[in-house]
Motif scaffolding. Sequence first.
Motif, PDB file in Angstrom:
ATOM      1  N   MET A 103       5.710  59.147 125.777  1.00 43.39           N
ATOM      2  CA  MET A 103       6.346  59.443 127.063  1.00 43.39           C
ATOM      3  C   MET A 103       6.834  58.151 127.722  1.00 43.39           C
ATOM      4  O   MET A 103       7.907  58.123 128.308  1.00 43.39           O
ATOM      5  CB  MET A 103       5.357  60.173 127.985  1.00 43.39           C
ATOM      6  N   GLY A 104       6.049  57.083 127.606  1.00 43.56           N
ATOM      7  CA  GLY A 104       6.453  55.798 128.163  1.00 43.56           C
ATOM      8  C   GLY A 104       7.708  55.269 127.499  1.00 43.56           C
ATOM      9  O   GLY A 104       8.625  54.781 128.174  1.00 43.56           O
ATOM     10  N   GLU A 105       7.771  55.364 126.179  1.00 41.23           N
ATOM     11  CA  GLU A 105       8.962  54.920 125.448  1.00 41.23           C
ATOM     12  C   GLU A 105      10.182  55.751 125.836  1.00 41.23           C
ATOM     13  O   GLU A 105      11.265  55.225 126.042  1.00 41.23           O
ATOM     14  CB  GLU A 105       8.727  54.984 123.936  1.00 41.23           C
ATOM     15  N   TRP A 106       9.994  57.055 125.939  1.00 43.26           N
ATOM     16  CA  TRP A 106      11.092  57.927 126.358  1.00 43.26           C
ATOM     17  C   TRP A 106      11.562  57.538 127.757  1.00 43.26           C
ATOM     18  O   TRP A 106      12.763  57.456 128.022  1.00 43.26           O
ATOM     19  CB  TRP A 106      10.647  59.393 126.333  1.00 43.26           C
ATOM     20  N   GLY A 107      10.611  57.284 128.661  1.00 45.48           N
ATOM     21  CA  GLY A 107      10.953  56.913 130.029  1.00 45.48           C
ATOM     22  C   GLY A 107      11.762  55.627 130.094  1.00 45.48           C
ATOM     23  O   GLY A 107      12.721  55.518 130.869  1.00 45.48           O
ATOM     24  N   LYS A 108      11.403  54.640 129.273  1.00 45.26           N
ATOM     25  CA  LYS A 108      12.164  53.377 129.246  1.00 45.26           C
ATOM     26  C   LYS A 108      13.593  53.636 128.780  1.00 45.26           C
ATOM     27  O   LYS A 108      14.546  53.115 129.371  1.00 45.26           O
ATOM     28  CB  LYS A 108      11.494  52.371 128.309  1.00 45.26           C
ATOM     29  N   LYS A 109      13.759  54.434 127.725  1.00 49.15           N
ATOM     30  CA  LYS A 109      15.096  54.743 127.208  1.00 49.15           C
ATOM     31  C   LYS A 109      15.903  55.534 128.239  1.00 49.15           C
ATOM     32  O   LYS A 109      17.080  55.269 128.456  1.00 49.15           O
ATOM     33  CB  LYS A 109      15.003  55.518 125.893  1.00 49.15           C
ATOM     34  N   VAL A 113      19.552  54.520 130.005  1.00 54.12           N
ATOM     35  CA  VAL A 113      20.720  55.404 129.970  1.00 54.12           C
ATOM     36  C   VAL A 113      21.153  55.739 131.390  1.00 54.12           C
ATOM     37  O   VAL A 113      22.337  55.690 131.722  1.00 54.12           O
ATOM     38  CB  VAL A 113      20.405  56.693 129.162  1.00 54.12           C
ATOM     39  N   LYS A 114      20.202  56.055 132.249  1.00 55.90           N
ATOM     40  CA  LYS A 114      20.514  56.410 133.630  1.00 55.90           C
ATOM     41  C   LYS A 114      21.167  55.239 134.352  1.00 55.90           C
ATOM     42  O   LYS A 114      22.155  55.418 135.058  1.00 55.90           O
ATOM     43  CB  LYS A 114      19.247  56.851 134.357  1.00 55.90           C
ATOM     44  N   LYS A 115      20.640  54.028 134.176  1.00 52.80           N
ATOM     45  CA  LYS A 115      21.230  52.846 134.829  1.00 52.80           C
ATOM     46  C   LYS A 115      22.641  52.596 134.317  1.00 52.80           C
ATOM     47  O   LYS A 115      23.536  52.258 135.095  1.00 52.80           O
ATOM     48  CB  LYS A 115      20.339  51.614 134.574  1.00 52.80           C
ATOM     49  N   SER A 116      22.872  52.793 133.028  1.00 50.65           N
ATOM     50  CA  SER A 116      24.209  52.616 132.456  1.00 50.65           C
ATOM     51  C   SER A 116      25.178  53.609 133.075  1.00 50.65           C
ATOM     52  O   SER A 116      26.312  53.259 133.426  1.00 50.65           O
ATOM     53  CB  SER A 116      24.185  52.788 130.951  1.00 50.65           C
ATOM     54  N   ARG A 117      24.754  54.856 133.202  1.00 48.19           N
ATOM     55  CA  ARG A 117      25.627  55.879 133.794  1.00 48.19           C
ATOM     56  C   ARG A 117      25.900  55.592 135.257  1.00 48.19           C
ATOM     57  O   ARG A 117      27.012  55.779 135.741  1.00 48.19           O
ATOM     58  CB  ARG A 117      24.988  57.261 133.648  1.00 48.19           C
TER      59      ARG A 117
END
Length: 121
Positions: A103-109, A113-117
């Motif tokens: 879950m932590g790894e997913w959250g980092k990814k 992605v969210k910051k890029s968008r």
Amino acid sequence: MSRTSFQGEIPEEQIDVCPVTATQNVIAGKWKIIILWHLRETRRFGELQRLVPGVSKGILTAQLRELEKDQMVHRKVYQEVPPKVEYSLTDAGRTFMPILESMGEWGKKYDLVKKSRDEIE
């Protein structure tokens, strides 16, 4: 047969249809996942309260009790003055750590992605 939780009755057929329901029942609560994450090491109550800013003493106590009831957390009381209480993960709690790490790894990814968008917009 139904399973009782702090949220009420969960029909057995719901658990049969969606096995994630059983997991959600154990970790439901705003702070439980964060508490479990910090209990990778044995901690005292005050230490947990500092590590989880924003949680009240009462809510932390309630969430710890629920995790203890669900056999995810062990509470050890030392007979000394002042009283000393330590919390640690049970075997069941330790088996949940790979899930939390995922879950932590997913959250980092997701954050990347969210910051890029957000930058594009």
